[in-house]
Write a protein that holds these residues in place. Structure first.
Motif, mmCIF file in Angstrom:
data_model
loop_
_atom_site.group_PDB
_atom_site.id
_atom_site.type_symbol
_atom_site.label_atom_id
_atom_site.label_comp_id
_atom_site.label_asym_id
_atom_site.label_seq_id
_atom_site.Cartn_x
_atom_site.Cartn_y
_atom_site.Cartn_z
ATOM 1 N N ASP A 42 -55.738 20.916 -34.258
ATOM 2 C CA ASP A 42 -56.849 21.163 -35.184
ATOM 3 C C ASP A 42 -58.072 20.295 -34.894
ATOM 4 N N GLU A 43 -57.863 19.024 -34.606
ATOM 5 C CA GLU A 43 -59.016 18.148 -34.382
ATOM 6 C C GLU A 43 -59.691 18.439 -33.046
ATOM 7 N N VAL A 44 -58.927 18.891 -32.064
ATOM 8 C CA VAL A 44 -59.527 19.317 -30.796
ATOM 9 C C VAL A 44 -60.348 20.585 -31.031
ATOM 10 N N THR A 45 -59.802 21.515 -31.803
ATOM 11 C CA THR A 45 -60.537 22.731 -32.121
ATOM 12 C C THR A 45 -61.793 22.401 -32.928
ATOM 13 N N ARG A 46 -61.691 21.455 -33.867
ATOM 14 C CA ARG A 46 -62.862 21.027 -34.639
ATOM 15 C C ARG A 46 -63.958 20.511 -33.693
ATOM 16 N N ALA A 47 -63.577 19.647 -32.761
ATOM 17 C CA ALA A 47 -64.556 19.072 -31.826
ATOM 18 C C ALA A 47 -65.214 20.161 -30.984
ATOM 19 N N LYS A 50 -54.951 30.262 -24.526
ATOM 20 C CA LYS A 50 -54.828 28.930 -25.134
ATOM 21 C C LYS A 50 -56.168 28.195 -25.097
ATOM 22 N N ALA A 51 -56.278 27.185 -25.955
ATOM 23 C CA ALA A 51 -57.449 26.308 -25.922
ATOM 24 C C ALA A 51 -57.233 25.200 -24.899
ATOM 25 N N THR A 52 -56.031 24.635 -24.904
ATOM 26 C CA THR A 52 -55.706 23.541 -23.986
ATOM 27 C C THR A 52 -54.283 23.714 -23.477
ATOM 28 N N ASP A 53 -53.929 22.874 -22.518
ATOM 29 C CA ASP A 53 -52.570 22.917 -21.979
ATOM 30 C C ASP A 53 -51.586 22.083 -22.790
ATOM 31 N N SER A 54 -52.056 21.410 -23.859
ATOM 32 C CA SER A 54 -51.174 20.574 -24.673
ATOM 33 C C SER A 54 -51.598 20.621 -26.141
ATOM 34 N N PRO A 55 -51.432 21.785 -26.798
ATOM 35 C CA PRO A 55 -51.913 21.883 -28.172
ATOM 36 C C PRO A 55 -51.137 21.049 -29.182
ATOM 37 N N ARG A 56 -49.898 20.780 -28.907
ATOM 38 C CA ARG A 56 -49.092 20.047 -29.885
ATOM 39 C C ARG A 56 -49.380 18.543 -29.851
ATOM 40 N N ASP A 57 -49.832 18.045 -28.698
ATOM 41 C CA ASP A 57 -50.094 16.622 -28.537
ATOM 42 C C ASP A 57 -51.382 16.451 -27.730
ATOM 43 N N ALA A 58 -52.470 16.164 -28.430
ATOM 44 C CA ALA A 58 -53.781 16.076 -27.784
ATOM 45 C C ALA A 58 -53.833 15.005 -26.707
ATOM 46 N N SER A 59 -52.979 13.995 -26.789
ATOM 47 C CA SER A 59 -53.002 12.937 -25.772
ATOM 48 C C SER A 59 -52.549 13.450 -24.406
ATOM 49 N N GLY A 60 -51.894 14.611 -24.392
ATOM 50 C CA GLY A 60 -51.407 15.165 -23.130
ATOM 51 C C GLY A 60 -52.329 16.199 -22.500
ATOM 52 N N ILE A 61 -53.507 16.415 -23.078
ATOM 53 C CA ILE A 61 -54.412 17.456 -22.568
ATOM 54 C C ILE A 61 -54.937 17.078 -21.189
ATOM 55 N N ARG A 62 -54.760 17.991 -20.246
ATOM 56 C CA ARG A 62 -55.301 17.841 -18.898
ATOM 57 C C ARG A 62 -56.312 18.950 -18.595
#
Length: 192
Positions: free
Chosen positions: A50-55, A133-145
């Motif tokens: 959610d916070e990644v989508t907000r940004a 998808k929005a990112t490759d790690s939606p469940r854990d933003a720290s893992g987004i690559r």
């Protein structure tokens, strides 16, 4: 036609109630690039992103991009996804998008939504230019690559074709009314 909208297809019309007390239709977002995404209240992939989508929404709003979240989950299958909880969630988090309720699940079917979240990007002519998808790690933003949604928006807004227009969304399946919690329509398939 495949289960999920294909690149170049027009956005199916919707008119749905929102958590702000109004109803919104596809026509309310004319002249803007539109990101329609299927979401809900409970899914850990939604909550984790959610916070990644907000940004992303805040970054692209000044560039003419509108975000619309649609909850199509049946509260009979997952009670936390009812409209009352949608309103409470928006009041708590004040997300920068309209949050609409697809009680009939007709809009999820029309778009071919597979998961929460599942993103669809439409150009100003309402033709699909990206889905997945929005990112490759939606469940854990720290893992987004990889940030597929932002890459697609950047390319589209810069006037270049989206280099990766299809990705497989990552998340929980839509909770279909009258079906087991993990049921998917038999015609639903991965996008790539």
């Amino acid at each position: 036609m495949s289960y999920t909208l294909s690149i170049g297809e027009k956005a199916p019309f919707f008119k749905l109630p929102a958590t702000d007390g109004n109803s919104y239709s596809l026509d309310d977002f004319q002249e803007r690039v539109l990101v329609v995404f299927f979401t809900c209240n409970h899914c850990p992939y939604v909550i984790g992103s959610d916070e990644v989508t907000r940004a992303t929404a805040k970054k692209y709003l000044p560039r003419g991009v509108e975000f619309v979240g649609i909850n199509s989950n049946s509260p009979n299958t997952y009670p936390a996804d009812d409209f009352k909880n949608m309103v409470e969630r928006m009041n708590q988090y004040k997300f920068p998008w309209k949050y609409l309720y697809d009680a009939s699940q007709d809009i999820a079917r029309a778009y071919g939504a597979l998961t929460t979240p599942h993103f669809f990007v439409f150009n100003r002519q309402r033709k699909l230019v990206y889905t997945g998808k929005a990112t490759d790690s939606p469940r854990d933003a720290s893992g987004i690559r990889v940030h597929n949604l932002e890459e697609a928006l950047e390319e589209h807004l810069n006037g270049t074709p989206v280099s990766t227009p299809l990705t497989n969304p990552i998340g929980c399946n839509i909770k279909w009314d009258g079906m087991p919690a993990h049921w998917m329509p038999p015609e639903a398939r991965d996008l790539v």
